[in-house]
Design a protein around this motif. Structure first.
Motif, PDB file in Angstrom:
ATOM      1  N   MET A   1       0.847  -1.200   0.000  1.00  0.00           N
ATOM      2  CA  MET A   1       0.000   0.000   0.000  1.00  0.00           C
ATOM      3  C   MET A   1       0.882   1.251   0.000  1.00  0.00           C
ATOM      4  O   MET A   1       1.912   1.284   0.664  1.00  0.00           O
ATOM      5  CB  MET A   1      -0.903  -0.009   1.231  1.00  0.00           C
ATOM      6  N   GLU A   2       0.472   2.252  -0.767  1.00  0.00           N
ATOM      7  CA  GLU A   2       1.274   3.461  -0.914  1.00  0.00           C
ATOM      8  C   GLU A   2       1.347   4.240   0.385  1.00  0.00           C
ATOM      9  O   GLU A   2       0.361   4.396   1.102  1.00  0.00           O
ATOM     10  CB  GLU A   2       0.664   4.342  -2.003  1.00  0.00           C
ATOM     11  N   VAL A   3       2.551   4.730   0.682  1.00  0.00           N
ATOM     12  CA  VAL A   3       2.765   5.555   1.869  1.00  0.00           C
ATOM     13  C   VAL A   3       2.550   7.018   1.500  1.00  0.00           C
ATOM     14  O   VAL A   3       3.164   7.542   0.565  1.00  0.00           O
ATOM     15  CB  VAL A   3       4.186   5.364   2.434  1.00  0.00           C
ATOM     16  N   ILE A   4       1.648   7.684   2.237  1.00  0.00           N
ATOM     17  CA  ILE A   4       1.311   9.080   1.946  1.00  0.00           C
ATOM     18  C   ILE A   4       2.191  10.031   2.751  1.00  0.00           C
ATOM     19  O   ILE A   4       2.726  10.998   2.210  1.00  0.00           O
ATOM     20  CB  ILE A   4      -0.175   9.348   2.263  1.00  0.00           C
ATOM     21  N   TYR A   5       2.350   9.762   4.047  1.00  0.00           N
ATOM     22  CA  TYR A   5       3.135  10.629   4.928  1.00  0.00           C
ATOM     23  C   TYR A   5       4.345   9.846   5.428  1.00  0.00           C
ATOM     24  O   TYR A   5       4.202   8.811   6.081  1.00  0.00           O
ATOM     25  CB  TYR A   5       2.290  11.105   6.108  1.00  0.00           C
ATOM     26  N   LYS A   6       5.548  10.360   5.139  1.00  0.00           N
ATOM     27  CA  LYS A   6       6.767   9.629   5.487  1.00  0.00           C
ATOM     28  C   LYS A   6       7.252   9.928   6.897  1.00  0.00           C
ATOM     29  O   LYS A   6       8.050   9.167   7.452  1.00  0.00           O
ATOM     30  CB  LYS A   6       7.866   9.966   4.472  1.00  0.00           C
ATOM     31  N   ARG A   7       6.819  11.038   7.461  1.00  0.00           N
ATOM     32  CA  ARG A   7       7.210  11.378   8.835  1.00  0.00           C
ATOM     33  C   ARG A   7       5.939  11.725   9.618  1.00  0.00           C
ATOM     34  O   ARG A   7       5.398  12.815   9.490  1.00  0.00           O
ATOM     35  CB  ARG A   7       8.185  12.563   8.860  1.00  0.00           C
ATOM     36  N   CYS A   8       5.475  10.766  10.392  1.00  0.00           N
ATOM     37  CA  CYS A   8       4.213  10.955  11.103  1.00  0.00           C
ATOM     38  C   CYS A   8       4.285  10.309  12.484  1.00  0.00           C
ATOM     39  O   CYS A   8       5.213   9.552  12.788  1.00  0.00           O
ATOM     40  CB  CYS A   8       3.044  10.379  10.308  1.00  0.00           C
ATOM     41  N   CYS A   9       3.300  10.638  13.297  1.00  0.00           N
ATOM     42  CA  CYS A   9       3.279  10.137  14.672  1.00  0.00           C
ATOM     43  C   CYS A   9       1.835   9.866  15.091  1.00  0.00           C
ATOM     44  O   CYS A   9       0.933  10.660  14.805  1.00  0.00           O
ATOM     45  CB  CYS A   9       3.913  11.157  15.621  1.00  0.00           C
ATOM     46  N   GLY A  10       1.618   8.748  15.770  1.00  0.00           N
ATOM     47  CA  GLY A  10       0.318   8.413  16.334  1.00  0.00           C
ATOM     48  C   GLY A  10       0.366   8.535  17.847  1.00  0.00           C
ATOM     49  O   GLY A  10       1.338   8.096  18.477  1.00  0.00           O
ATOM     50  N   LEU A  11      -0.662   9.131  18.427  1.00  0.00           N
ATOM     51  CA  LEU A  11      -0.702   9.357  19.867  1.00  0.00           C
ATOM     52  C   LEU A  11      -1.849   8.579  20.488  1.00  0.00           C
ATOM     53  O   LEU A  11      -2.987   8.653  20.019  1.00  0.00           O
ATOM     54  CB  LEU A  11      -0.880  10.853  20.177  1.00  0.00           C
ATOM     55  N   ASP A  12      -1.550   7.843  21.543  1.00  0.00           N
ATOM     56  CA  ASP A  12      -2.573   7.165  22.341  1.00  0.00           C
ATOM     57  C   ASP A  12      -2.723   7.974  23.634  1.00  0.00           C
ATOM     58  O   ASP A  12      -1.840   7.950  24.493  1.00  0.00           O
ATOM     59  CB  ASP A  12      -2.148   5.726  22.629  1.00  0.00           C
ATOM     60  N   VAL A  13      -3.820   8.701  23.747  1.00  0.00           N
ATOM     61  CA  VAL A  13      -3.982   9.703  24.795  1.00  0.00           C
ATOM     62  C   VAL A  13      -4.729   9.122  25.988  1.00  0.00           C
ATOM     63  O   VAL A  13      -5.786   8.499  25.842  1.00  0.00           O
ATOM     64  CB  VAL A  13      -4.739  10.931  24.253  1.00  0.00           C
ATOM     65  N   HIS A  14      -4.166   9.336  27.178  1.00  0.00           N
ATOM     66  CA  HIS A  14      -4.809   8.958  28.438  1.00  0.00           C
ATOM     67  C   HIS A  14      -4.842  10.195  29.342  1.00  0.00           C
ATOM     68  O   HIS A  14      -4.333  11.253  28.990  1.00  0.00           O
ATOM     69  CB  HIS A  14      -4.049   7.817  29.116  1.00  0.00           C
ATOM     70  N   LYS A  15      -5.419  10.029  30.515  1.00  0.00           N
ATOM     71  CA  LYS A  15      -5.540  11.165  31.430  1.00  0.00           C
ATOM     72  C   LYS A  15      -4.173  11.613  31.944  1.00  0.00           C
ATOM     73  O   LYS A  15      -3.892  12.815  32.021  1.00  0.00           O
ATOM     74  CB  LYS A  15      -6.442  10.793  32.604  1.00  0.00           C
ATOM     75  N   LYS A  16      -3.302  10.653  32.293  1.00  0.00           N
ATOM     76  CA  LYS A  16      -2.028  11.003  32.916  1.00  0.00           C
ATOM     77  C   LYS A  16      -0.821  10.744  32.033  1.00  0.00           C
ATOM     78  O   LYS A  16       0.303  11.065  32.427  1.00  0.00           O
ATOM     79  CB  LYS A  16      -1.872  10.229  34.230  1.00  0.00           C
ATOM     80  N   MET A  17      -1.028  10.144  30.869  1.00  0.00           N
ATOM     81  CA  MET A  17       0.121   9.890  29.998  1.00  0.00           C
ATOM     82  C   MET A  17      -0.307   9.849  28.536  1.00  0.00           C
ATOM     83  O   MET A  17      -1.478   9.639  28.212  1.00  0.00           O
ATOM     84  CB  MET A  17       0.805   8.574  30.372  1.00  0.00           C
ATOM     85  N   VAL A  18       0.684  10.059  27.674  1.00  0.00           N
ATOM     86  CA  VAL A  18       0.491   9.985  26.230  1.00  0.00           C
ATOM     87  C   VAL A  18       1.562   9.068  25.669  1.00  0.00           C
ATOM     88  O   VAL A  18       2.761   9.281  25.902  1.00  0.00           O
ATOM     89  CB  VAL A  18       0.617  11.378  25.575  1.00  0.00           C
ATOM     90  N   VAL A  19       1.142   8.025  24.963  1.00  0.00           N
ATOM     91  CA  VAL A  19       2.084   7.110  24.315  1.00  0.00           C
ATOM     92  C   VAL A  19       2.178   7.504  22.849  1.00  0.00           C
ATOM     93  O   VAL A  19       1.164   7.530  22.140  1.00  0.00           O
ATOM     94  CB  VAL A  19       1.639   5.646  24.454  1.00  0.00           C
ATOM     95  N   ALA A  20       3.380   7.836  22.397  1.00  0.00           N
ATOM     96  CA  ALA A  20       3.593   8.324  21.036  1.00  0.00           C
ATOM     97  C   ALA A  20       4.409   7.318  20.240  1.00  0.00           C
ATOM     98  O   ALA A  20       5.415   6.793  20.725  1.00  0.00           O
ATOM     99  CB  ALA A  20       4.306   9.674  21.056  1.00  0.00           C
ATOM    100  N   CYS A  21       3.963   7.026  19.035  1.00  0.00           N
ATOM    101  CA  CYS A  21       4.698   6.144  18.124  1.00  0.00           C
ATOM    102  C   CYS A  21       5.130   6.953  16.910  1.00  0.00           C
ATOM    103  O   CYS A  21       4.292   7.458  16.150  1.00  0.00           O
ATOM    104  CB  CYS A  21       3.829   4.963  17.706  1.00  0.00           C
ATOM    105  N   LEU A  22       6.425   7.087  16.707  1.00  0.00           N
ATOM    106  CA  LEU A  22       7.000   7.841  15.596  1.00  0.00           C
ATOM    107  C   LEU A  22       7.391   6.876  14.488  1.00  0.00           C
ATOM    108  O   LEU A  22       8.073   5.872  14.746  1.00  0.00           O
ATOM    109  CB  LEU A  22       8.217   8.621  16.081  1.00  0.00           C
ATOM    110  N   ILE A  23       6.947   7.144  13.271  1.00  0.00           N
ATOM    111  CA  ILE A  23       7.300   6.327  12.109  1.00  0.00           C
ATOM    112  C   ILE A  23       7.926   7.236  11.058  1.00  0.00           C
ATOM    113  O   ILE A  23       7.302   8.198  10.609  1.00  0.00           O
ATOM    114  CB  ILE A  23       6.077   5.607  11.527  1.00  0.00           C
ATOM    115  N   ILE A  24       9.196   6.907  10.684  1.00  0.00           N
ATOM    116  CA  ILE A  24       9.914   7.672   9.663  1.00  0.00           C
ATOM    117  C   ILE A  24      10.350   6.703   8.573  1.00  0.00           C
ATOM    118  O   ILE A  24      11.008   5.693   8.849  1.00  0.00           O
ATOM    119  CB  ILE A  24      11.144   8.382  10.263  1.00  0.00           C
ATOM    120  N   ARG A  25       9.974   6.998   7.340  1.00  0.00           N
ATOM    121  CA  ARG A  25      10.334   6.163   6.201  1.00  0.00           C
ATOM    122  C   ARG A  25      11.316   6.923   5.313  1.00  0.00           C
ATOM    123  O   ARG A  25      11.019   8.013   4.840  1.00  0.00           O
ATOM    124  CB  ARG A  25       9.093   5.754   5.407  1.00  0.00           C
ATOM    125  N   ASP A  26      12.468   6.298   5.114  1.00  0.00           N
ATOM    126  CA  ASP A  26      13.505   6.870   4.246  1.00  0.00           C
ATOM    127  C   ASP A  26      13.851   5.814   3.211  1.00  0.00           C
ATOM    128  O   ASP A  26      14.687   4.931   3.431  1.00  0.00           O
ATOM    129  CB  ASP A  26      14.734   7.248   5.069  1.00  0.00           C
TER     130      ASP A  26
END
Length: 415
Positions: A1-26
């Protein structure tokens, strides 16, 4: 599947913490990094700097209660932030339960499979907070008035059975007199003003009760709370007037719609803004607001299509305007209501008119033109041949011979 955004981040938001996943495609190389941040401002600034350092362009997160707002406030402007509806995210096929939420969100974002929710600019968001707060205060005032009526009933005072508004000028004067110690029905009834003076005999009977010190204490608390609410509502309304100044032209255009007054126009602007390019079409806006029929069809059979939740604040404002528009005379919206009410009932007809008001508001704000009245006979003109054929058949069935003659031709023959 075609990659649209090569530098992006997904956030899983909670009340006291945020889990961030960074994906960089080069090229063929994929770098993935997961970090956890707190939700204090200093922690969120670290998240902001970390994303900037990695030259992230797009960030996505679920709309989790109100916990997304502090993050959005700090990331807005430097990144393309997508607030994703949880139901839309769930609808994307995949094995979300087998991976971390933030990683799944980041992967979907990279492939362009996520669609951001509508978030108005900051001035509109501030105005939205004010109009919603004013609505909540008004509802609280109504609840307090209901408590007052229950208190009077428990004291054998039937004031609400005679006076239309217990908190009107006459009612308030009587309540203040009761608080000061006066319990004589004759004296209290003489405080009536206007049309209420025609009911003096009924008032004397209604004000003959058993008012004890307990009732006096409760009445004092309720009236003081009502005064506080009235003052607060007045202050909030003045602040809304100040914030709405940049949108006065749009407010005046919206007020040309039958049933839409100043407050409803303010609610519409605060909920959907003035930039209609954020919505691909008027159908998308109606769906977002939860004022369009649901799509529930199976095996060629259309089942119950009740409306979705949508924007409750906008929906309530439009429903109130719909009732007002249905009582207007010689208008398209009134004709629409009476056309629908025969087949669907009052509640569904009210939703249909609210839907029509929203569509009209969309085109008014998009084209910057006032409302054009189609007239109460719009549906008759739209189906003129069908209505004529139907009425002629009805009269033929009743034993009459019908000959139709245009009014213009009949006038010429008479002259």
């Amino acid at each position: 599947m075609e990659v649209i955004y090569k530098r992006c981040c997904g956030l899983d938001v909670h009340k006291k913490m945020v889990v961030a996943c960074l994906i960089i495609r080069d090229g063929e190389e994929v770098k993935k990094e997961i970090r956890t941040f707190g939700t204090m401002t200093s922690d969120l600034l670290l998240l902001h700097d970390w994303l900037l350092a990695n030259r992230v362009t797009h960030v996505a997160m679920e709309s989790t209660g109100i916990y997304w707002k502090p993050i959005y406030n700090l990331l807005e402007g430097n990144f393309e932030v997508l607030l994703v509806n949880a139901a839309h995210l769930k609808a994307v096929p995949g094995k979300k339960t087998d991976v971390k939420d933030c990683e799944w969100i980041a992967d979907l974002l990279a492939h362009g499979l996520l669609k951001g929710s509508f978030i108005p600019p900051e001035p509109i968001r501030d105005l939205r907070d004010l109009t919603r707060y004013r609505k909540s205060l008004t509802e609280e005032r109504n609840r307090e008035v209901n408590r007052l009526q229950k208190l009077l009933e428990s004291a054998n005072l039937k004031l609400s059975s005679v006076a239309t508004d217990v908190m009107g000028v006459s009612g308030r004067a009587m309540l203040e007199a009761i608080l000061s110690g006066s319990t004589d029905p004759e004296v209290l009834a003489e405080l009536a003003r206007g049309k209420l003076r025609k009911k003096l005999s009924l008032l004397r009977e209604a004000l003959r009760g058993r008012f004890r010190p307990h009732h006096r204490f409760m009445l004092e608390q309720i009236l003081s709370h009502l005064d506080f609410l009235d003052e607060t509502i007045e202050r909030v309304s003045k602040e809304v007037e100040n914030r709405i100044v940049p949108f006065l032209k749009e407010i005046e255009l919206l007020k040309t719609i039958p049933g839409v007054d100043q407050k409803t126009a303010e609610v519409i602007i605060s909920e959907i803004g003035v930039d209609m390019s954020r919505f691909p079409s008027h159908r998308h806006l109606a769906s977002w607001a939860g004022l369009c029929p649901g799509n529930n069809e199976s095996a060629g059979k259309r089942k119950s299509g009740k409306v979705r939740k949508g924007s409750q604040w906008l929906k309530r404002g439009l429903m109130e305007s719909s009732w007002a528009a249905s009582r207007a005379k010689e208008t398209y919206l009134s004709a629409l209501f009476h056309r629908m009410v025969r087949r669907k009932g009052k509640k569904k007809a009210n939703v249909a008119v609210a839907h029509a008001i929203l569509i009209i508001a969309y085109h008014i704000l998009k084209k910057r033109i006032p409302y054009y009245e189609l007239g109460a006979d719009y549906f008759d003109r739209l189906n003129l041949k069908y209505i004529t054929h139907h009425l002629v058949n009805r009269l033929n069935g009743l034993g009459y011979k019908v000959i139709l003659e245009p009014l213009s031709l009949a006038a010429c023959m008479e002259t």
